[in-house]
Design a protein around this motif. Sequence first.
Motif, PDB file in Angstrom:
ATOM      1  N   SER A 121     -19.360  17.116   7.126  1.00 38.52           N
ATOM      2  CA  SER A 121     -18.770  16.827   7.059  1.00 38.52           C
ATOM      3  C   SER A 121     -19.142  15.290   6.607  1.00 38.52           C
ATOM      4  O   SER A 121     -18.457  14.415   5.334  1.00 38.52           O
ATOM      5  N   ALA A 165      -9.689   4.739   3.347  1.00 38.68           N
ATOM      6  CA  ALA A 165      -8.450   5.485   2.593  1.00 38.68           C
ATOM      7  C   ALA A 165      -7.575   4.621   2.736  1.00 38.68           C
ATOM      8  O   ALA A 165      -7.276   4.132   3.257  1.00 38.68           O
ATOM      9  N   THR A 184      -6.666   8.340  13.677  1.00 40.41           N
ATOM     10  CA  THR A 184      -7.291   8.797  12.937  1.00 40.41           C
ATOM     11  C   THR A 184      -5.924  10.278  12.236  1.00 40.41           C
ATOM     12  O   THR A 184      -6.222  11.143  12.382  1.00 40.41           O
ATOM     13  N   LEU A 209      -5.556   9.942   9.154  1.00 37.88           N
ATOM     14  CA  LEU A 209      -6.799  10.170   7.874  1.00 37.88           C
ATOM     15  C   LEU A 209      -7.124  11.650   7.847  1.00 37.88           C
ATOM     16  O   LEU A 209      -6.367  12.197   9.118  1.00 37.88           O
ATOM     17  N   ALA A 210      -8.517  12.083   7.265  1.00 36.03           N
ATOM     18  CA  ALA A 210      -8.640  13.316   6.756  1.00 36.03           C
ATOM     19  C   ALA A 210      -9.914  13.105   6.562  1.00 36.03           C
ATOM     20  O   ALA A 210     -10.709  12.228   6.250  1.00 36.03           O
ATOM     21  N   MET A 211     -10.878  13.911   6.620  1.00 35.43           N
ATOM     22  CA  MET A 211     -12.215  14.125   6.277  1.00 35.43           C
ATOM     23  C   MET A 211     -12.557  14.762   5.040  1.00 35.43           C
ATOM     24  O   MET A 211     -11.663  15.563   4.746  1.00 35.43           O
ATOM     25  N   PRO A 212     -13.254  14.983   3.552  1.00 37.38           N
ATOM     26  CA  PRO A 212     -13.591  15.238   2.503  1.00 37.38           C
ATOM     27  C   PRO A 212     -14.002  16.407   3.478  1.00 37.38           C
ATOM     28  O   PRO A 212     -15.404  16.936   2.862  1.00 37.38           O
ATOM     29  N   GLY A 233      -5.191   9.716   4.183  1.00 34.16           N
ATOM     30  CA  GLY A 233      -5.831  10.599   2.630  1.00 34.16           C
ATOM     31  C   GLY A 233      -6.766  10.452   3.842  1.00 34.16           C
ATOM     32  O   GLY A 233      -7.970   9.986   5.000  1.00 34.16           O
ATOM     33  N   ILE A 234      -7.565  10.366   2.497  1.00 29.37           N
ATOM     34  CA  ILE A 234      -9.115  11.117   2.677  1.00 29.37           C
ATOM     35  C   ILE A 234      -9.847  10.758   3.312  1.00 29.37           C
ATOM     36  O   ILE A 234      -9.768   9.270   1.912  1.00 29.37           O
ATOM     37  N   THR A 265     -13.173   8.215   2.164  1.00 29.33           N
ATOM     38  CA  THR A 265     -13.890   8.522   0.702  1.00 29.33           C
ATOM     39  C   THR A 265     -14.847   7.168   1.123  1.00 29.33           C
ATOM     40  O   THR A 265     -15.087   6.416   1.413  1.00 29.33           O
TER      41      THR A 265
END
Length: 175
Positions: free
Chosen positions: A31, A66, A127, A130-133, A156-157, A159
């Motif tokens: 990811s 993010a 984290t 947060l999220a990874m893509p 969020g994700i 970028t």
Amino acid sequence: MITIRDEIAADIPAREALLDRCLGERRTAKSSERLREGRLPAEGLSLAATHDGALLATVRLWHVEAGGVPALLLGPLAVAPASQGEGLGQAMMREALRRAACLGHGAVILVGDAPYYARFGFDAALTQSLAMPGPVERERFLAIELREGALSGARGILTATGATAPTVEAAARAA
């Protein structure tokens, strides 16, 4: 004597071979790679450790955000197998974090071995919003604030936000 310095163009083939040797061919399926694709690393934050002209270790940091909150994504960090266990990875991490702080960056995020990175102050608690893509093991998704509160409001994700790498076509036109 081992020297930690800025990465140069001549390091690229050795860096790629070192990453393949240390992380395997599937390293590009991760990811984190989605955030690096087509981007240039953050200026001044691509490091190489060398001895007698041989590349022994590499680490790079990349611009991400993010929820409008900027940060850096660290990775990959790799040390040649013959040099592992000698503190070179630790020296690379400390230098990368020192340089990031000196350049005014507020936070660094990575996906890695939590017990190893905890010694530098990385924590999965930072984290949680947060999220990874792509898929990521939550306990390996870590961050450190170089400036207190730097990740406040980050949600969020992640970028990619760094400069884009020149395409092959653009490089050919420029030549």
